[in-house]
Scaffold this motif. Sequence first.
Motif, PDB file in Angstrom:
ATOM      1  N   LEU A 156       2.563  55.898  28.476  1.00  0.00           N
ATOM      2  CA  LEU A 156       3.867  55.238  28.360  1.00  0.00           C
ATOM      3  C   LEU A 156       3.927  53.978  29.215  1.00  0.00           C
ATOM      4  O   LEU A 156       4.334  52.905  28.733  1.00  0.00           O
ATOM      5  N   VAL A 157       3.529  54.084  30.474  1.00  0.00           N
ATOM      6  CA  VAL A 157       3.566  52.906  31.341  1.00  0.00           C
ATOM      7  C   VAL A 157       2.536  51.871  30.873  1.00  0.00           C
ATOM      8  O   VAL A 157       2.730  50.657  31.041  1.00  0.00           O
ATOM      9  N   GLY A 158       1.454  52.335  30.251  1.00  0.00           N
ATOM     10  CA  GLY A 158       0.462  51.403  29.723  1.00  0.00           C
ATOM     11  C   GLY A 158       1.014  50.580  28.584  1.00  0.00           C
ATOM     12  O   GLY A 158       0.754  49.367  28.483  1.00  0.00           O
ATOM     13  N   ILE A 159       1.775  51.209  27.686  1.00  0.00           N
ATOM     14  CA  ILE A 159       2.388  50.482  26.566  1.00  0.00           C
ATOM     15  C   ILE A 159       3.368  49.440  27.084  1.00  0.00           C
ATOM     16  O   ILE A 159       3.396  48.292  26.605  1.00  0.00           O
ATOM     17  N   ILE A 160       4.170  49.821  28.070  1.00  0.00           N
ATOM     18  CA  ILE A 160       5.141  48.879  28.649  1.00  0.00           C
ATOM     19  C   ILE A 160       4.419  47.710  29.305  1.00  0.00           C
ATOM     20  O   ILE A 160       4.791  46.538  29.118  1.00  0.00           O
ATOM     21  N   THR A 161       3.368  47.999  30.074  1.00  0.00           N
ATOM     22  CA  THR A 161       2.618  46.939  30.758  1.00  0.00           C
ATOM     23  C   THR A 161       1.937  46.021  29.754  1.00  0.00           C
ATOM     24  O   THR A 161       1.946  44.786  29.915  1.00  0.00           O
ATOM     25  N   LEU A 162       1.340  46.591  28.709  1.00  0.00           N
ATOM     26  CA  LEU A 162       0.691  45.776  27.677  1.00  0.00           C
ATOM     27  C   LEU A 162       1.697  44.844  27.016  1.00  0.00           C
ATOM     28  O   LEU A 162       1.391  43.672  26.749  1.00  0.00           O
ATOM     29  N   THR A 163       2.899  45.338  26.767  1.00  0.00           N
ATOM     30  CA  THR A 163       3.936  44.504  26.149  1.00  0.00           C
ATOM     31  C   THR A 163       4.343  43.356  27.061  1.00  0.00           C
ATOM     32  O   THR A 163       4.506  42.213  26.610  1.00  0.00           O
ATOM     33  N   LEU A 177       2.432  38.687  17.867  1.00  0.00           N
ATOM     34  CA  LEU A 177       3.075  39.893  17.350  1.00  0.00           C
ATOM     35  C   LEU A 177       2.046  40.800  16.694  1.00  0.00           C
ATOM     36  O   LEU A 177       2.043  42.029  16.907  1.00  0.00           O
ATOM     37  N   LEU A 178       1.126  40.211  15.933  1.00  0.00           N
ATOM     38  CA  LEU A 178       0.114  40.998  15.242  1.00  0.00           C
ATOM     39  C   LEU A 178      -0.865  41.637  16.210  1.00  0.00           C
ATOM     40  O   LEU A 178      -1.131  42.849  16.135  1.00  0.00           O
ATOM     41  N   ILE A 179      -1.425  40.853  17.138  1.00  0.00           N
ATOM     42  CA  ILE A 179      -2.448  41.420  18.021  1.00  0.00           C
ATOM     43  C   ILE A 179      -1.838  42.405  19.016  1.00  0.00           C
ATOM     44  O   ILE A 179      -2.497  43.386  19.396  1.00  0.00           O
ATOM     45  N   THR A 180      -0.594  42.183  19.426  1.00  0.00           N
ATOM     46  CA  THR A 180       0.052  43.163  20.311  1.00  0.00           C
ATOM     47  C   THR A 180       0.258  44.485  19.583  1.00  0.00           C
ATOM     48  O   THR A 180       0.031  45.569  20.148  1.00  0.00           O
ATOM     49  N   LEU A 220      -1.280  50.016  18.903  1.00  0.00           N
ATOM     50  CA  LEU A 220      -1.588  51.113  17.994  1.00  0.00           C
ATOM     51  C   LEU A 220      -2.987  51.656  18.249  1.00  0.00           C
ATOM     52  O   LEU A 220      -3.192  52.880  18.276  1.00  0.00           O
ATOM     53  N   LEU A 221      -3.958  50.765  18.454  1.00  0.00           N
ATOM     54  CA  LEU A 221      -5.321  51.199  18.763  1.00  0.00           C
ATOM     55  C   LEU A 221      -5.354  52.023  20.041  1.00  0.00           C
ATOM     56  O   LEU A 221      -5.965  53.105  20.096  1.00  0.00           O
ATOM     57  N   GLY A 222      -4.686  51.523  21.089  1.00  0.00           N
ATOM     58  CA  GLY A 222      -4.698  52.230  22.362  1.00  0.00           C
ATOM     59  C   GLY A 222      -4.056  53.602  22.267  1.00  0.00           C
ATOM     60  O   GLY A 222      -4.566  54.582  22.834  1.00  0.00           O
ATOM     61  N   VAL A 223      -2.954  53.705  21.517  1.00  0.00           N
ATOM     62  CA  VAL A 223      -2.228  54.976  21.433  1.00  0.00           C
ATOM     63  C   VAL A 223      -3.035  56.013  20.659  1.00  0.00           C
ATOM     64  O   VAL A 223      -3.244  57.144  21.129  1.00  0.00           O
ATOM     65  N   VAL A 224      -3.503  55.668  19.453  1.00  0.00           N
ATOM     66  CA  VAL A 224      -4.159  56.674  18.614  1.00  0.00           C
ATOM     67  C   VAL A 224      -5.506  57.104  19.198  1.00  0.00           C
ATOM     68  O   VAL A 224      -5.863  58.295  19.140  1.00  0.00           O
ATOM     69  N   VAL A 225      -6.263  56.156  19.771  1.00  0.00           N
ATOM     70  CA  VAL A 225      -7.548  56.527  20.369  1.00  0.00           C
ATOM     71  C   VAL A 225      -7.320  57.372  21.621  1.00  0.00           C
ATOM     72  O   VAL A 225      -8.037  58.356  21.862  1.00  0.00           O
ATOM     73  N   ALA A 226      -6.311  57.007  22.412  1.00  0.00           N
ATOM     74  CA  ALA A 226      -6.016  57.784  23.619  1.00  0.00           C
ATOM     75  C   ALA A 226      -5.559  59.197  23.271  1.00  0.00           C
ATOM     76  O   ALA A 226      -5.956  60.172  23.923  1.00  0.00           O
ATOM     77  N   LEU A 227      -4.726  59.346  22.242  1.00  0.00           N
ATOM     78  CA  LEU A 227      -4.221  60.667  21.872  1.00  0.00           C
ATOM     79  C   LEU A 227      -5.305  61.542  21.263  1.00  0.00           C
ATOM     80  O   LEU A 227      -5.264  62.775  21.409  1.00  0.00           O
ATOM     81  N   TRP A 228      -6.281  60.955  20.583  1.00  0.00           N
ATOM     82  CA  TRP A 228      -7.322  61.763  19.970  1.00  0.00           C
ATOM     83  C   TRP A 228      -8.432  62.117  20.955  1.00  0.00           C
ATOM     84  O   TRP A 228      -8.789  63.282  21.112  1.00  0.00           O
TER      85      TRP A 228
END
Length: 579
Positions: A67-74, A337-340, A345-353
Amino acid sequence: MGSKLGDCLQYFIPDWPCVPQRFKSANGKDGEPRTVNLFLGFFFMVNFVLGTGFLGIPFGFVHGGLLVGIITLTIVAVMAWLCALWEVEAMARAQAIWEYRSSDTVSDSSGSSSTPFPKFYIAQNRKFEPSELCEVFVGRWLKIVYLILFSIYSSLACISYSTVVGTAWSVNLPLNFGSFQECSDTDFLNRLLPAFHPGGCLHAYWFCLMLFAVLVVPISLLDLKEQAIVQLILGLLRFFTLGAIIIYCLVYLFEGDTLPTCDADNNDTMNSSLFYDNSTETFESMDHIVFHFNFYNWVAAIPVFVYAFILHQGIPGLTHPIRNKKYLRGYFNLLFLLITFLYGLLGVVVALWFRDCVNETCTLNWHPMTSSSHHAAIRALSYYIIIFPSIDVCSVFPLMIHTIVNNIYTVVFGRDTSQTTGVKHKLIQVGMKFTASILPIVIGFFVSNLVYVLKYAGLLGFFISLFFPMLFQLSSQWVCCHLFTVGKSSDRVAKNIASSSQGPTIQEKQPLLPNGKGSLYEKGIGWFIFDFLFTFKYRDSYKTPYSTPLSYPICVIGFFVVAVICFVLTIISLFVKET
């Protein structure tokens, strides 16, 4: 059929041989430099920014906190986006000042020459590299500082590209013939060079580097418009690979499959940056991985996020061939907007799997799927995903060489590459490109481990992509405010502009905007704080078509403070790790 195919290719690739080789510029005149449309220009920029740095985002999400990673990346994405627009604004202001040297009027993109100053736009036949912006708006000393930092960063980046290809190809290609022997991951762990086996792993590594040189050096010698078809194909391959990674993880996540326990002993990759805390945790639930937070690993992930958005050093050169420069703001809005979205999405799905099994270079997680126990299609896809970073750099490498030569040429010869048309200068540029492309590959023959190459390179991303564009924005606003509202340039500003451009120096002129009296330097620090920073009184003297509500000085100062805090935290975490 041929005509329709030619028309289709002409839309995407204006330099396709079946269409005329002379194109109209943005103002509709013949004889101007050839241009490309926004579609192809978009692929140039995507290929430049989508290097290999983003492959470490899932690791940062897992070990720092999802969660904090998504916020920081944004937040990092917003700062990088604004800095890209601010650099474009500085280029437009430099163009206006460059024309202000000899006239009170400026020709806009429609060809009109009666528009009073300030009129900001980006010309089709003139570009300003970051090194030149340093000298125009601040001074020659900053140009030298920028060139030193940029040279270090770009050299490390190009060496890393060479080592990525050498290690990936020598490990995954079946080079078991003659004096060659296929390498393994352990051959590169904690070594400057792969372990030298009697069979010849080192020979295989060197052969892969030579093959890489044969592929990328000729492309690096071409101008951007001549690389169009190569960049388009490799750009499409990028999106295919990212889509394959994301879809693969999503399918298994929605099917409810459980990832087999990973081998912790083999999870330490040859590309480790050594930034992260090696004490790994086991994430047994989805809530744990989402809401988990590790301060040290979170701070260590910040330069990885910054590194993933670095493109600012190449903005002048990569936007120069674009025909409709008036759309650059929307162009960068769409790009970031596209690369973010893709990064997140890449970070979330790979991290969750993969969870705690994720590697710092996430594509290496597909290595177990290459075994014979898996379906042939899965093995083929896994091999492609593992090889992807090395394919990826085949398009980034020529673009980086192009950017390096543009900046060095501007500093050495005192003119921009777009202003040179003679055969002599073209040959000089080709020689510089050849030298700049060969040297990193030669160094790659002696350094194969990214630990020794990229350990500190990510820190330079703060300067290249954040600090310098912010400085360009503030200093260009200050200079334009001084010139166009006071109409009386200081000796320092006049000298900087004259030394960085060919032509006469700025003459003393009457104010072009009725926004002030007297020298800005005579008004003191109080005026700077309360009038320049906190009010919009002088905005007409520096506002460009690319400006946003966040372009004002006080906003730039605010984001600068945030960037400095992130940089200091990163330095502290690195110091703690070393001690």
